[in-house]
Enzyme design. Sequence first.
Site, PDB file in Angstrom:
ATOM      1  N   GLY A  54      11.129  49.168  41.502  1.00 15.31           N
ATOM      2  CA  GLY A  54      10.888  47.876  41.765  1.00 15.31           C
ATOM      3  C   GLY A  54       9.720  47.282  41.520  1.00 15.31           C
ATOM      4  O   GLY A  54       9.145  46.069  41.711  1.00 15.31           O
ATOM      5  N   CYS A 263      42.084  35.346  42.428  1.00 22.17           N
ATOM      6  CA  CYS A 263      42.115  34.922  40.998  1.00 22.17           C
ATOM      7  C   CYS A 263      43.422  34.433  40.604  1.00 22.17           C
ATOM      8  O   CYS A 263      44.290  35.066  40.683  1.00 22.17           O
ATOM      9  CB  CYS A 263      41.412  36.186  40.421  1.00 22.17           C
ATOM     10  SG  CYS A 263      41.931  35.933  38.412  1.00 22.17           S
ATOM     11  N   CYS A 266      44.832  37.091  37.371  1.00 23.57           N
ATOM     12  CA  CYS A 266      45.208  38.369  37.823  1.00 23.57           C
ATOM     13  C   CYS A 266      45.475  38.514  39.087  1.00 23.57           C
ATOM     14  O   CYS A 266      45.986  39.797  39.641  1.00 23.57           O
ATOM     15  CB  CYS A 266      43.988  39.455  37.163  1.00 23.57           C
ATOM     16  SG  CYS A 266      42.484  39.406  38.269  1.00 23.57           S
ATOM     17  N   CYS A 288      38.425  35.333  38.019  1.00 23.26           N
ATOM     18  CA  CYS A 288      37.467  36.340  37.997  1.00 23.26           C
ATOM     19  C   CYS A 288      36.394  35.925  37.131  1.00 23.26           C
ATOM     20  O   CYS A 288      36.651  35.402  35.994  1.00 23.26           O
ATOM     21  CB  CYS A 288      37.941  37.717  37.539  1.00 23.26           C
ATOM     22  SG  CYS A 288      39.186  38.421  38.670  1.00 23.26           S
ATOM     23  N   CYS A 294      39.138  41.307  34.927  1.00 24.30           N
ATOM     24  CA  CYS A 294      40.469  40.433  35.077  1.00 24.30           C
ATOM     25  C   CYS A 294      41.457  41.022  34.168  1.00 24.30           C
ATOM     26  O   CYS A 294      42.681  41.018  34.362  1.00 24.30           O
ATOM     27  CB  CYS A 294      39.975  39.314  34.843  1.00 24.30           C
ATOM     28  SG  CYS A 294      41.096  37.727  35.313  1.00 24.30           S
TER      29      CYS A 294
END
Lengths: 302, 211
Positions: A54, A263, A266, A288, A294
């Site tokens: 980090g 979606c 899909c 998506c 997808c």
Amino acid sequence: MTQAAQNAGMQVDQSDVTGEAKAGPDPHYNFAYLDEQTKRMIRRAILKGVAIPGYQVPFASREMPMPYGWGTGGVQVTASIIGPDDVLKVIDQGADDTTNAVSIRQFFVRTTDVETTTHTEEASIIQTRHRIPEQNLSEDQILVYQVPIPEPLRFLEPRESETRKMHALGEYGLMHVKLYEDIATHGHIATTYAYPVKVNGHYIMDPSPTPKFDNPKMHRMPALQLFGAGREKRIYAIPPHTAVYSLDFEDHPFEVQQWEQSCEICGAGDTFLDEVVTDDQGGRMFVCSDSDHCNRHQEAAE
Amino acid sequence: MIGADANGSGADSNAIAATSAGFDNPVLQSQAMYRNLLSAMAQPGRIISCDLSLEVPLPLWPTTAAAALTLLDFDTPLWLDPVAATVLPLSDYLRFHCGCPLVQASGNAAFAIISDPAELPPLNVFAAGTDEYPDRSATLLIQVERLDDSRGVILRGPGIESKQCFQAKGLPSGFWQQVQENHSGFPQGVDMIFCAQDRIAALPRSTQVEV
């Protein structure tokens, strides 16, 4: 985002930029474009980044043959780690076939001749702009993020000397004030992307402008996550299985976006959806953002 | 200049002739070695096998030499332990291939090579960085005869799913206590890479150690 567009993307994927039969990387460049001294410098920075999860390691970012904002940081990180045995996937907002993804993929095909893929599980290195793939990643994979502004405190405190001190002292009250102001103004934490996280209980880190939907995927992800900011000259990292905590309050716990729609291509109801305007009559559809996921979902449905 | 010296006569050409070769293919071999180093650092205590065919001057081992060839250059002051520092072919090798300055003061080194763990000085003699720049800290390449990840101390922390056993042969007494102190200074601290003949493992400052 249509099936046709995705097919077109995969065709681009397989063709060489020169249009000629491929015979190894372009001999006019060093392997992966960067010179070896630059790679060593970046490699050392990445090792320190991994050792201090980090923390933003300064590095001598080079000019790349693409403008700042097009992923020069991610490209330099990928160029420093990639080898001939790697399989590369590049996504931009989740899709393999958008401009940024296509041009970066071509850059690496030209300079390294590595195999590329659009399938998440086949890739050993995934370079991404602003999304984490929906599919879970494994220990054998490395996720490279393109980062515009690496400093999560930058819009709260413009001076680098001060933000550096704030990180050194763990003085993160300002960030909580910012999230609190969201609650005071909107009644909830309205930050939806670049949502600040605390890595390994120490540094507050900007996960790059990924939607906060993706934040939970960073927590204890088995894959190594590397972040490169070219213009701002910073590299940082999250080792595998590292705790990544999205900042929140006891009475306002962290939440991800949810959609009423599924979606439309899909039918998935558990993915990050893009709203696509389809005409000038107010028509729109939700699809998506992760094109590979997808496609897989459609194939599975058929 | 180097080519001219090698073709010339006299002491210089002998010195260069005596220096072992580096990587056959510096670009791809250093990339491969870097991925080993990155895997090791990202998964503390995990033993990573390195496929190397390098002829290197003793007491340097192929893994240590490969790590040096991969990471060192004119930007990285290097400290050698007192025994290794007296071995001329070794310092010649590193100077020739890496071009790194050799420093006497351990606190000024970005990297250190410890050829024998018995020669390892206290960890706090090396640069640990500052609170504002913890990356300005040393990386130690410590040669050990054997690495074992099935017993020994227990490691926890970033890069480790739950826990990882780790043991390296020949470390000085009190070493693990120093590692605990090194960790307690996080984000300051040194990072260690253990190099055995053909395997490496790493121990970054972020790792907690349970003895």
